[in-house]
Design a protein around this motif. Structure first.
Motif, PDB file in Angstrom:
ATOM      1  N   PHE A   1       0.982  -1.219  -0.004  1.00 33.64           N
ATOM      2  CA  PHE A   1       0.042   0.079   0.022  1.00 33.64           C
ATOM      3  C   PHE A   1       0.921   1.252   0.064  1.00 33.64           C
ATOM      4  N   LEU A   2       2.020   1.089   0.740  1.00 34.84           N
ATOM      5  CA  LEU A   2       2.878   2.402   0.635  1.00 34.84           C
ATOM      6  C   LEU A   2       3.312   2.787  -0.802  1.00 34.84           C
ATOM      7  N   LEU A   3       3.764   1.594  -1.395  1.00 32.53           N
ATOM      8  CA  LEU A   3       4.265   1.628  -2.948  1.00 32.53           C
ATOM      9  C   LEU A   3       3.164   2.299  -3.879  1.00 32.53           C
ATOM     10  N   LEU A   4       2.079   1.580  -3.630  1.00 31.20           N
ATOM     11  CA  LEU A   4       0.876   2.094  -4.499  1.00 31.20           C
ATOM     12  C   LEU A   4       0.797   3.465  -4.267  1.00 31.20           C
ATOM     13  N   ALA A   5       0.687   3.946  -2.965  1.00 34.07           N
ATOM     14  CA  ALA A   5       0.109   5.438  -2.552  1.00 34.07           C
ATOM     15  C   ALA A   5       1.384   6.384  -3.123  1.00 34.07           C
ATOM     16  N   ARG A   6       2.693   5.791  -3.056  1.00 39.76           N
ATOM     17  CA  ARG A   6       3.527   7.026  -3.599  1.00 39.76           C
ATOM     18  C   ARG A   6       3.723   6.843  -5.074  1.00 39.76           C
ATOM     19  N   VAL A   7       3.238   5.874  -5.783  1.00 46.62           N
ATOM     20  CA  VAL A   7       3.268   5.745  -7.360  1.00 46.62           C
ATOM     21  C   VAL A   7       1.954   6.601  -7.660  1.00 46.62           C
ATOM     22  N   ILE A   8       0.943   6.485  -7.082  1.00 49.12           N
ATOM     23  CA  ILE A   8      -0.287   7.439  -7.429  1.00 49.12           C
ATOM     24  C   ILE A   8      -0.006   8.985  -7.048  1.00 49.12           C
ATOM     25  N   GLY A   9       0.704   9.186  -6.190  1.00 51.19           N
ATOM     26  CA  GLY A   9       1.007  10.638  -5.941  1.00 51.19           C
ATOM     27  C   GLY A   9       0.594  10.992  -4.367  1.00 51.19           C
ATOM     28  N   PHE A  10       0.503  10.014  -3.619  1.00 56.08           N
ATOM     29  CA  PHE A  10       0.025  10.445  -2.122  1.00 56.08           C
ATOM     30  C   PHE A  10       1.313  10.131  -1.185  1.00 56.08           C
ATOM     31  N   ASP A  11       1.523  11.193  -0.540  1.00 56.71           N
ATOM     32  CA  ASP A  11       2.713  11.185   0.494  1.00 56.71           C
ATOM     33  C   ASP A  11       2.248  10.771   1.854  1.00 56.71           C
ATOM     34  N   VAL A  12       2.242   9.439   2.175  1.00 58.17           N
ATOM     35  CA  VAL A  12       1.674   9.031   3.538  1.00 58.17           C
ATOM     36  C   VAL A  12       2.675   8.355   4.155  1.00 58.17           C
TER      37      VAL A  12
ATOM     38  N   ALA B   1     -11.913   1.523  10.042  1.00 59.54           N
ATOM     39  CA  ALA B   1     -11.472   2.350   9.332  1.00 59.54           C
ATOM     40  C   ALA B   1     -12.152   3.851   9.780  1.00 59.54           C
ATOM     41  N   LEU B   2     -13.481   3.795   9.825  1.00 60.32           N
ATOM     42  CA  LEU B   2     -14.163   5.072  10.345  1.00 60.32           C
ATOM     43  C   LEU B   2     -13.824   5.562  11.490  1.00 60.32           C
ATOM     44  N   GLY B   3     -13.365   4.738  12.338  1.00 61.18           N
ATOM     45  CA  GLY B   3     -12.850   5.035  13.673  1.00 61.18           C
ATOM     46  C   GLY B   3     -11.699   5.969  13.644  1.00 61.18           C
ATOM     47  N   LEU B   4     -10.898   5.814  12.642  1.00 60.37           N
ATOM     48  CA  LEU B   4      -9.638   6.589  12.578  1.00 60.37           C
ATOM     49  C   LEU B   4      -9.761   8.027  12.849  1.00 60.37           C
ATOM     50  N   PRO B   5      -8.634   8.607  13.490  1.00 63.17           N
ATOM     51  CA  PRO B   5      -8.742  10.236  13.664  1.00 63.17           C
ATOM     52  C   PRO B   5      -8.466  10.682  12.434  1.00 63.17           C
ATOM     53  N   GLU B   6      -9.019  12.044  12.555  1.00 70.81           N
ATOM     54  CA  GLU B   6      -8.884  12.899  11.336  1.00 70.81           C
ATOM     55  C   GLU B   6      -7.399  13.139  11.034  1.00 70.81           C
ATOM     56  N   GLY B   7      -7.033  13.077   9.738  1.00 67.13           N
ATOM     57  CA  GLY B   7      -5.792  13.355   9.022  1.00 67.13           C
ATOM     58  C   GLY B   7      -5.728  13.102   7.824  1.00 67.13           C
ATOM     59  N   PRO B   8      -4.592  13.385   7.267  1.00 64.36           N
ATOM     60  CA  PRO B   8      -4.381  13.179   5.703  1.00 64.36           C
ATOM     61  C   PRO B   8      -4.484  11.539   5.168  1.00 64.36           C
ATOM     62  N   ALA B   9      -4.096  10.809   6.250  1.00 62.32           N
ATOM     63  CA  ALA B   9      -4.035   9.491   5.803  1.00 62.32           C
ATOM     64  C   ALA B   9      -5.438   8.691   5.890  1.00 62.32           C
ATOM     65  N   ARG B  10      -6.409   9.444   6.604  1.00 67.96           N
ATOM     66  CA  ARG B  10      -7.738   9.014   6.851  1.00 67.96           C
ATOM     67  C   ARG B  10      -8.460   8.608   5.618  1.00 67.96           C
ATOM     68  N   ALA B  11      -8.633   9.439   4.661  1.00 66.07           N
ATOM     69  CA  ALA B  11      -9.404   9.520   3.337  1.00 66.07           C
ATOM     70  C   ALA B  11      -8.596   8.340   2.571  1.00 66.07           C
ATOM     71  N   LEU B  12      -7.422   8.224   2.433  1.00 69.36           N
ATOM     72  CA  LEU B  12      -6.817   7.295   1.734  1.00 69.36           C
ATOM     73  C   LEU B  12      -7.256   5.758   2.278  1.00 69.36           C
ATOM     74  N   ILE B  13      -7.145   5.679   3.656  1.00 71.01           N
ATOM     75  CA  ILE B  13      -7.471   4.223   4.262  1.00 71.01           C
ATOM     76  C   ILE B  13      -9.190   3.966   3.918  1.00 71.01           C
ATOM     77  N   LEU B  14      -9.520   5.036   4.112  1.00 69.77           N
ATOM     78  CA  LEU B  14     -11.179   4.800   4.032  1.00 69.77           C
ATOM     79  C   LEU B  14     -11.524   4.280   2.771  1.00 69.77           C
ATOM     80  N   ALA B  15     -11.096   5.131   1.529  1.00 68.36           N
ATOM     81  CA  ALA B  15     -11.491   4.843   0.265  1.00 68.36           C
ATOM     82  C   ALA B  15     -10.894   3.495  -0.087  1.00 68.36           C
TER      83      ALA B  15
END
Length: 423
Positions: A126-137, A378-392
């Motif tokens: 998931f880290l590799l996929l996110a970086r390839v797609i353009g997310f810095d998580v 996933a819905l119980g994760l705290p707000e932050g930039p990573a939350r939207a990625l994990i939710l999706a």
């Protein structure tokens, strides 16, 4: 969120139950799909209608209000301190201990080493996929996703096994692995999430120590409360009191687990196995047994219905970003590949003489459904930039799992059995 949508916990529960009942009726009356699949599809369709109406009538704020309603539910507390205990106990009641003992080594290895291996594989991928797609998580959040998506959902899995024609031993093995990998997965998820939120470097040794304490404590607590309940039930013959004792085991035992730093999910799985096997066989009359099973079947169905409805509605909470959809779709083969490796490698290690067997790994891989528990985590994760990625990613993987895997596993097993590969 408007004042009208500042709902009390009772109001929120009432809305979900009414929606679940209405959609459940429509599914039974017209679609006639398995409950989990039907509710997920209709929930997703309802979400898409809400999003479409919000686009057509941008001033309505309909999607915002629905998202606000879902966001207003404390999923972490609701799941970790409520739903999960009931779901795991209810599921464990129906697992045959004698059949499960035949697959005990597979259950033990798959629900521990298998979950850890899957978490690592999914997290790294998931880290590799996110970086390839353009997310810095941050990497730790990717492994949080790996932990929440790796365990299979016992509610989904056992629903499939009820429809599929598999041997009792295989059914007990799959159900037992699902129950315990869920408890283990929640422990791993909690450890990784604590590290991600605190920002501290993750220590493998400390993680192992916490895992041993929580999982081991959960087993001991489950044995203790299950044994106490068994002796209490055996000393009386009153179905009302005995059902109440089972309810006390779940609520009281789960409440005790937290201050003892024991895993509540693991404790509930163990206690459910004791009451569902020793209790049913030696401590209950036929009347009590009937009432106990019907009560917990109803609890299981209600919670199952609400969770699968929430899976469908979750799309409203995901930001409109095409890259998130691409990431979610890419996570599907990643999750399947990780599940396959985390099943095949441990099984080959403990059963090298049965490497030719196809039915067992196929059932565990394609029948290893992700469900409402992953969504709630996933819905119980705290707000932050990573939350939207994990939710999706969670939404897309679970949607695929419930609809595609859940809808085809029965036919897959029938084909394998027809070829004479069934053991």
């Amino acid at each position: 969120m408007t004042n009208a949508l500042r709902l009390s916990p009772f109001d929120a529960a009432a809305i979900l139950i009414v929606l679940a009942a209405a959609l459940g009726y429509l599914n039974f009356r017209f679609l006639k799909l398995p409950s989990s699949i039907g509710l997920t599809i209709m929930g997703a369709v309802a979400s898409l209608i809400v999003v479409a109406l919000d686009r057509v009538l941008p001033g309505s704020g309909l999607a915002h209000d629905v998202a606000g309603f879902i966001a207003g539910i404390d999923f972490h507390t609701t799941l970790m301190e409520g739903m999960l205990s009931f779901l795991l106990f209810a599921g464990a009641l129906h697992v045959d201990w004698h059949e499960m003992r035949r697959g005990r080594w597979a259950i033990l290895v798959l629900s521990t080493i298998g979950v850890v291996l899957s978490t690592v594989l999914v997290g790294g991928g998931f880290l590799l996929l996110a970086r390839v797609i353009g997310f810095d998580v941050p990497a730790i959040w990717c492994f949080v996703f790996g932990a929440l998506i790796s365990p299979t959902d016992p509610v989904s899995v056992m629903g499939v096994l009820k429809r599929a024609k598999v041997s009792p031993t295989l059914e007990a093995t799959v159900a037992g692995e699902s129950l315990f990998n869920d408890g283990v997965g929640v422990v791993i998820f909690s450890i990784l999430l604590a590290s991600a939120v605190s920002g501290a470097d993750f220590s493998i040794l400390e993680g192992v120590r916490l895992f041993a304490v929580e999982a081991g404590g959960g087993i001991l607590l489950g044995l203790a409360i299950g044994g106490i309940a068994f002796r209490a039930m055996r000393s009386i013959d009153d179905y009302k009191v005995e059902v109440l004792i089972s309810l006390a085991v779940v609520m009281g035992g789960y409440a005790v687990a937290h201050p003892l730093h024991a895993s509540g999910p693991v404790a509930m799985a163990v206690a459910g196995l004791i009451i569902g096997n020793a209790g049913v066989a030696h401590a209950m009359s036929e009347t009590t047994r009937d009432y106990l099973h019907k009560f917990w079947d109803l609890v299981d169905d209600i919670l199952n219905t609400v969770l699968f409805l929430l899976i469908g509605l979750e799309v409203v909470t995901i930001p409109a970003d095409l890259r998130l959809l691409i990431l979610g779709i890419a996570a599907i083969p990643l999750a399947l590949a990780a599940r396959a490796l985390s099943v095949i490698l441990p099984l080959r290690a403990i059963r090298p003489t049965r490497a030719h067997d196809v039915v067992v790994p196929a059932t565990l891989i394609w029948g290893g459904l992700r469900g409402g528990i992953s969504v709630a985590l996933a819905l119980g994760l705290p707000e932050g930039p990573a939350r939207a990625l994990i939710l999706a990613a969670t939404y897309v993987v679970v949607l695929f799992s419930v609809i595609i895997q859940g809808g085809t596993i029965e036919r897959l097993l029938d084909r394998l059995s027809a070829r004479g590969t069934a053991s």
